[in-house]
Design a protein around this motif. Structure first.
Motif, short mmCIF file in Angstrom:
data_model
loop_
_atom_site.label_atom_id
_atom_site.label_comp_id
_atom_site.label_asym_id
_atom_site.label_seq_id
_atom_site.Cartn_x
_atom_site.Cartn_y
_atom_site.Cartn_z
N ASN A 184 -4.02 -17.29 4.09
CA ASN A 184 -5.01 -16.30 4.52
C ASN A 184 -5.92 -15.45 3.74
OD1 ASN A 184 -5.25 -16.67 7.64
ND2 ASN A 184 -3.13 -16.16 7.56
N ALA A 185 -5.91 -15.96 2.37
CA ALA A 185 -6.51 -15.27 1.34
C ALA A 185 -7.39 -16.12 0.57
CB ALA A 185 -5.38 -14.83 0.27
N ARG A 186 -8.58 -15.33 0.57
CA ARG A 186 -9.62 -16.34 -0.32
C ARG A 186 -9.55 -15.53 -1.68
NH1 ARG A 186 -14.97 -13.98 2.60
NH2 ARG A 186 -13.72 -12.09 2.67
N PRO A 187 -10.08 -16.57 -2.78
CA PRO A 187 -9.57 -16.40 -4.16
C PRO A 187 -10.32 -14.92 -4.56
CG PRO A 187 -10.61 -18.34 -3.90
CD PRO A 187 -10.61 -17.70 -2.48
N SER A 188 -11.02 -14.28 -3.86
CA SER A 188 -11.63 -12.63 -4.26
C SER A 188 -10.42 -11.76 -3.74
CB SER A 188 -12.84 -12.53 -3.73
OG SER A 188 -12.97 -12.66 -1.98
N SER A 189 -9.44 -12.10 -2.91
CA SER A 189 -8.68 -11.11 -2.32
C SER A 189 -7.47 -10.59 -3.26
CB SER A 189 -7.85 -11.71 -1.12
OG SER A 189 -7.14 -12.91 -1.54
N ALA A 190 -7.04 -9.63 -3.19
CA ALA A 190 -5.86 -9.08 -4.13
C ALA A 190 -4.81 -10.02 -3.93
CB ALA A 190 -5.74 -7.51 -3.61
N ALA A 191 -4.45 -10.45 -2.51
CA ALA A 191 -3.03 -11.27 -2.79
C ALA A 191 -3.47 -12.38 -3.64
CB ALA A 191 -2.81 -11.56 -1.34
N TYR A 192 -4.35 -13.14 -3.31
CA TYR A 192 -4.55 -14.44 -4.20
C TYR A 192 -4.48 -14.12 -5.80
CZ TYR A 192 -7.03 -18.28 -6.31
OH TYR A 192 -6.99 -19.38 -7.06
N ARG A 193 -5.12 -13.02 -6.13
CA ARG A 193 -5.22 -12.65 -7.48
C ARG A 193 -3.90 -12.38 -7.99
NH1 ARG A 193 -9.68 -9.37 -5.83
NH2 ARG A 193 -8.37 -7.53 -6.72
N LEU A 194 -3.27 -11.72 -7.25
CA LEU A 194 -1.57 -11.53 -7.70
C LEU A 194 -0.85 -12.64 -7.86
CD1 LEU A 194 0.67 -9.30 -8.06
CD2 LEU A 194 1.08 -9.45 -5.64
N LEU A 195 -0.96 -13.77 -6.98
CA LEU A 195 -0.24 -14.78 -7.05
C LEU A 195 -0.87 -15.62 -8.48
CD1 LEU A 195 -0.09 -15.80 -3.44
CD2 LEU A 195 1.80 -15.42 -4.80
N ALA A 196 -2.18 -15.73 -8.47
CA ALA A 196 -2.68 -16.47 -9.68
C ALA A 196 -2.57 -15.97 -10.87
CB ALA A 196 -4.34 -16.46 -9.34
N ARG A 197 -2.00 -14.93 -10.88
CA ARG A 197 -1.77 -14.30 -12.55
C ARG A 197 -0.44 -14.89 -12.93
NH1 ARG A 197 -1.53 -8.21 -10.60
NH2 ARG A 197 -4.16 -7.92 -10.12
#
Length: 286
Positions: A184-197
């Motif tokens: 439920n997280a687009r690439p611009s979301s904080a949750a996605y960015r946290l995982l993508a790190r």
């Protein structure tokens, strides 16, 4: 020079070999309720079967729920695919269950199933994750299926929990690991960015052009993801759009072909099965 002659005395099983290919699929099936208003686990199973996936992560499954005819959807789909499965109910209402499952024809062992941070309110249903270890060409591979919440704050907390010591940060989760599901997280979301790190989004590997998965008929949002780490390479990625995929659920399946490097001493036969020198699945207590 005799080019066919071995230049060292290493046994065949210790020689470097190519990586094993693993096809994974994540699919939010919306309790097998199609946009045509029909509950059809058999339609979901047929669609998944056509992809040839080795590991299938499903979200939003009903088990013994009156609204969907009392069917154990996880069992029905796994049976149709002739796969083993583990199901985790994120939500219970007496004997009615609702949650996520992992299905595979490969050797599989349940490591952990549990809840993720969040409150159960009218707008925030319970969320969880399911972690199994599968064996691919003799190598243990960790697979975690999840379905994150709708609210930004809870998604951040849930993403942080998945990266923490209970899940991906656990010593038992070393080596090749796959985290997939409906975030439920687009690439611009904080949750996605946290995982993508910390993790590789397979849709971005090698400069690929990512494609959306939701809503199924006219996809505009990229909220279903497959993340990898630990030496897992990406061979191919596709969104399943053919036949009944846009009708079977409100999401489209995301399918990825991954390459898993074998451990030293593992050899793979022509059928892809490991032979002598294989590393057995580890017994893990989390």
């Amino acid at each position: 020079m005799d080019m066919d002659r071995k230049t060292d005395d290493a046994p065949d099983d210790a020689r470097p070999i190519g990586p094993a290919r693993l096809r994974v699929l994540t699919y939010n099936v919306r309790r097998c309720l199609g946009v045509d208003g029909r509950y059809a686990p058999e339609r979901i199973a047929a669609l998944v079967a056509r992809t040839g996936a080795d590991v299938v992560a499903l979200q939003e499954l009903d088990v013994n729920r009156l609204r969907s005819g009392g069917v154990d959807q996880a069992l029905a789909i796994a049976g149709a695919l002739r796969m083993a499965h583990h199901f985790h109910p994120a939500m219970r209402v007496v004997e009615e269950l609702y949650g996520d499952a992992i299905l595979t024809h490969l050797p599989m062992r349940l490591v952990k199933a549990g809840t993720l941070p969040g409150r159960h309110t009218k707008w925030q249903e319970p969320r969880g994750a399911l972690w199994v270890e599968i064996t691919v060409a003799g190598r243990p591979v960790q697979v975690i299926n999840t379905h994150l919440g709708l609210m930004p704050g809870e998604r951040i907390a849930q993403a942080a929990a998945l990266l923490g010591r209970e899940w991906l940060g656990n010593p038992a989760c070393e080596g090749p690991a796959i985290l997939l599901g409906d975030f439920n997280a687009r690439p611009s979301s904080a949750a996605y960015r946290l995982l993508a790190r910390s993790l590789q989004d397979v849709q971005l590997a090698d400069g690929r052009r990512p494609r959306p998965t939701f809503p199924g008929r006219w996809p505009t949002l990229r909220i279903d993801h497959v993340f990898v780490r630990g030496g897992v390479d990406v061979a191919d990625v596709r969104i399943v759009t053919e036949k009944e995929a846009p009708v079977a659920s409100d999401h489209l399946p995301l399918c990825a072909d991954l390459l898993i490097a074998p451990t030293v001493g593992t050899a793979v036969t022509d059928s892809g099965a490991a032979r002598s020198g294989t590393v057995p699945a580890r017994e893990v207590t989390v």
